[in-house]
Scaffold this active site. Structure first.
Site, PDB file in Angstrom:
ATOM      1  N   CYS A  61      13.847  14.483 -11.852  1.00 18.83           N
ATOM      2  CA  CYS A  61      13.752  13.314 -11.185  1.00 18.83           C
ATOM      3  C   CYS A  61      15.050  12.624 -10.866  1.00 18.83           C
ATOM      4  O   CYS A  61      14.961  11.425 -11.572  1.00 18.83           O
ATOM      5  CB  CYS A  61      12.413  12.595 -11.595  1.00 18.83           C
ATOM      6  SG  CYS A  61      12.061  11.324 -10.145  1.00 18.83           S
ATOM      7  N   CYS A 237      10.645  12.492  -4.217  1.00 19.43           N
ATOM      8  CA  CYS A 237      11.077  11.543  -5.042  1.00 19.43           C
ATOM      9  C   CYS A 237      10.555  10.216  -4.633  1.00 19.43           C
ATOM     10  O   CYS A 237      11.196   9.564  -4.042  1.00 19.43           O
ATOM     11  CB  CYS A 237      12.440  11.490  -5.197  1.00 19.43           C
ATOM     12  SG  CYS A 237      12.949  10.484  -6.629  1.00 19.43           S
TER      13      CYS A 237
END
Length: 311
Positions: A61, A237
């Site tokens: 991430c 995200c």
């Protein structure tokens, strides 16, 4: 089939393991030091230097290092604590998708956050509270004082993949076809997630999208049938920018990446609705859906909300 997590390499940054034993140095990626983040933010003194990093390696991430940056800045601002907010990233951009990068540049400018592109943390000196960065373009070293230092570590695939040269690529990741998720040399091997060389961000959302493809193709191979599953590179995200705001970035793995959004609104805008979804809906989907094999990403909802159109 492989689904193996990456390893955190704090040891690759000189002085960092020792610095973790001193006040103000923390990392949300480590179960050992994540609680130090809250403590460091709480004890931060007005006028201090708060430094946040993103390394020169693939990470889980890529938006996570920015999330804590924005949360800390908002906390200091609401508490009336002026702070020198500094973000060092090894990337040449603030985010890999232009639509969301434009929105994030607006956020950092409005909040007075100093962003340094193409800078990689190579050393921490806890005695003098200094972080040493390497400018990846000029090879010059930059010394940055810190009162709070949040470190995102280098990451690499686990040894079971990295050390198996027959299965991994030159960077140590499982080498699979980006559309079918089947290994490029061994048809009986499939992969998904962080350990693979897929050209997309390493996120749980990406794994969900890959899971449906793997389920179809692995089942087809076992039954001696042609593979029909095709991964479109989807990942997501949720960029939390505060206690009640979030930019929901969703995109594919085209070059350059393009938005692949679920909702018929501008997801580059900070929204409280997206924050509520991130805080409450996504954990449920992860624990009760994806980990139990029921959640394969939002593609079906995307088509429904966009009247059958894929984008």
């Amino acid at each position: 089939m492989h689904c193996i997590c990456n390893l955190y390499r704090y040891d690759k940054i000189k002085g960092l393991p020792e610095a973790f034993e001193t006040p103000g140095v923390c990392s949300n990626y480590s179960p050992l030091y994540v609680e130090k983040t809250t403590k460091a933010i709480k004890e931060f003194k007005a006028g201090g230097d708060a430094v946040f990093t993103l390394p020169n390696s693939p990470i889980k991430c890529a938006g996570a290092p920015q999330k804590i940056l924005y949360i800390a800045e908002e906390t200091f601002r609401l508490q009336g604590k002026p702070a020198n907010m500094v973000y060092y990233t090894a990337l040449p951009v603030i985010f890999g998708v232009k639509k969301y990068a434009d929105a994030l540049w607006k956020v950092v400018k409005e909040r007075g956050i100093n962003v340094n592109l193409r800078h990689d943390l190579i050393e921490v000196k806890p005695d003098t509270r200094e972080a040493i960065f390497l400018n990846l373009d000029t090879q010059e070293k930059v010394v940055q004082h810190y009162d709070l230092l949040h470190v995102t570590p280098y990451m690499n695939a686990a040894p079971v993949v990295r050390d198996c040269k027959e299965l991994s690529n030159s960077e140590g990741y499982l080498e699979i076809d980006k559309f079918t998720l089947q290994h490029v040399r061994y048809p009986n091997v499939f992969g998904l997630g962080d350990c693979t060389n897929l050209p997309t961000s390493k996120t749980a959302a990406a794994v969900a999208g890959q899971f449906g493809v793997l389920r179809k193709n692995l089942g087809a191979v076992l039954d001696g049938k042609p593979m029909k599953g095709v991964y479109d590179g989807y990942t997501s995200c949720p960029l939390v920018t505060g206690k009640n705001s979030c930019i929901l970035a969703e995109f594919d793995f085209s070059a350059p990446p393009k938005p692949l959004e679920t909702f018929p609104v501008n997801q580059a805008k900070e929204r409280s609705s997206m924050y509520l979804m991130k805080a409450h809906a996504m954990p449920f989907l992860y624990w009760q859906g994806m980990l139990r094999g029921f959640w394969e990403g939002p593609a079906i909802f995307r088509k429904a909300m966009r009247l059958g159109m894929s984008k």
